[in-house]
Design a protein around this motif. Sequence first.
Motif, PDB file in Angstrom:
ATOM      1  N   THR A   1     -32.121 -30.571 -74.050  1.00 27.50           N
ATOM      2  CA  THR A   1     -32.004 -29.712 -72.775  1.00 27.50           C
ATOM      3  C   THR A   1     -30.088 -30.830 -72.576  1.00 27.50           C
ATOM      4  O   THR A   1     -29.375 -30.117 -71.798  1.00 27.50           O
ATOM      5  CB  THR A   1     -32.130 -29.891 -72.138  1.00 27.50           C
TER       6      THR A   1
ATOM      7  N   SER B   1     -37.854 -33.337 -74.525  1.00 23.49           N
ATOM      8  CA  SER B   1     -37.596 -32.055 -73.334  1.00 23.49           C
ATOM      9  C   SER B   1     -35.676 -32.498 -73.152  1.00 23.49           C
ATOM     10  O   SER B   1     -34.768 -31.902 -73.064  1.00 23.49           O
ATOM     11  CB  SER B   1     -38.370 -31.169 -72.541  1.00 23.49           C
TER      12      SER B   1
ATOM     13  N   ASP C   1     -43.714 -35.876 -74.251  1.00 22.26           N
ATOM     14  CA  ASP C   1     -42.774 -34.669 -74.245  1.00 22.26           C
ATOM     15  C   ASP C   1     -41.553 -34.573 -73.652  1.00 22.26           C
ATOM     16  O   ASP C   1     -39.968 -33.911 -73.039  1.00 22.26           O
ATOM     17  CB  ASP C   1     -43.970 -33.656 -73.343  1.00 22.26           C
TER      18      ASP C   1
END
Length: 381
Positions: free
Chosen positions: A152, A148, A144
Amino acid sequence: MDGNAWRIAGGSALVDGALRQADVLLTEGRLAEAAPGARVLDARGLLVMPGLVDIHGDAHERSLQPRPGIGFPAGMAVRDTAAQLLASGITTAYLGVTLSWEPGLRSLETWRVLMAALDEARPMLALDLRVHLRFEADNLDALDDALSDIATGRVHLLGFNDHTPPILRRMDDAKQVAKYAGRAGVSPEEYQALIGRIAARRGEVPAARERLAAAAHKAGLPMLSHDDATLEDRALYRGYGAGICEFPMSEAVAEDARTHGEAVVMGAPNVVRGGSHLGWASAAPLAERGLVTVLASDYHWPALLAAPFAMARRGRMDLASAWALVSGNPARAAGLTDRGALEPGFRGDVVLVDPVGPEAVAVFCGGRLAHLTAAGAARLQ
């Protein structure tokens, strides 16, 4: 006099694939055809080359942890790493940051701390410092975070690593177990218990790879596979979209990658030392045959600057051609179309090299003078 404009005068510049005497002009962060009011740096007797692009370097780990188990603040490590990179003529660097299931230096905790330190440091850095995420296949608990950080923009290159199978094969060797346990900062017994838990979830790896590849595709990130041992390995990662083959373990794998038009990466230390420290293929002859197209610093930043000179000394490749292995070729492999050559409009990344060392006498990043030796300072006009 414009402090943002420079004329690098009288050097032997790598222009259009050949070394010739030419002035190189910088203004507003880019290579230019004119630079009114420019400051002058006398480059006579020096080589004026495109800045080095390092697609994989993990020597920053020694700034984070100079001795096993002895750590230093990540912000300090990033500053030290940036200074070392610039002194080596590297103007674009992909830190090879391993995100592993092992505790310690390559753990999820260290990843988070280092990412935060990079976020804080980048506005103050001259060089373009990027992240090559080396994701260990079995690190499912960190998936995860990785997804992420890809989404980003904290990750700029995704590498598929899979070192668990060879580690499992060495678990009957007490010396190897002690080495891995020492790196992770745990006892041998704790390490063996840990890898047992990791191996039990091996069936979840393919789905995790699919998610990583999908995230990288969505973010437009280039992907590579690391230590491909077989043609089947290369085909597997090619299927995920990994168009770069890094450190192939056999010549056949490198040949297969080149047949498919893929970049092949090997280590500059291999070239400088005259062979692999692990006894694998020698990079220099493979580069001369066109099977290796990119050299990376791997574990030693200065090797990237030294490697083209070592290639040229072998007599089968001139310095201009060898420089492509450490500048233009890695830039293209990483999808960077604005660097790797001294062309007007390109990013102002230039390294002035004293060939006797070789030594980076002055380094410009984005048109800014970012590194200057005492000898270089004496050349300012």
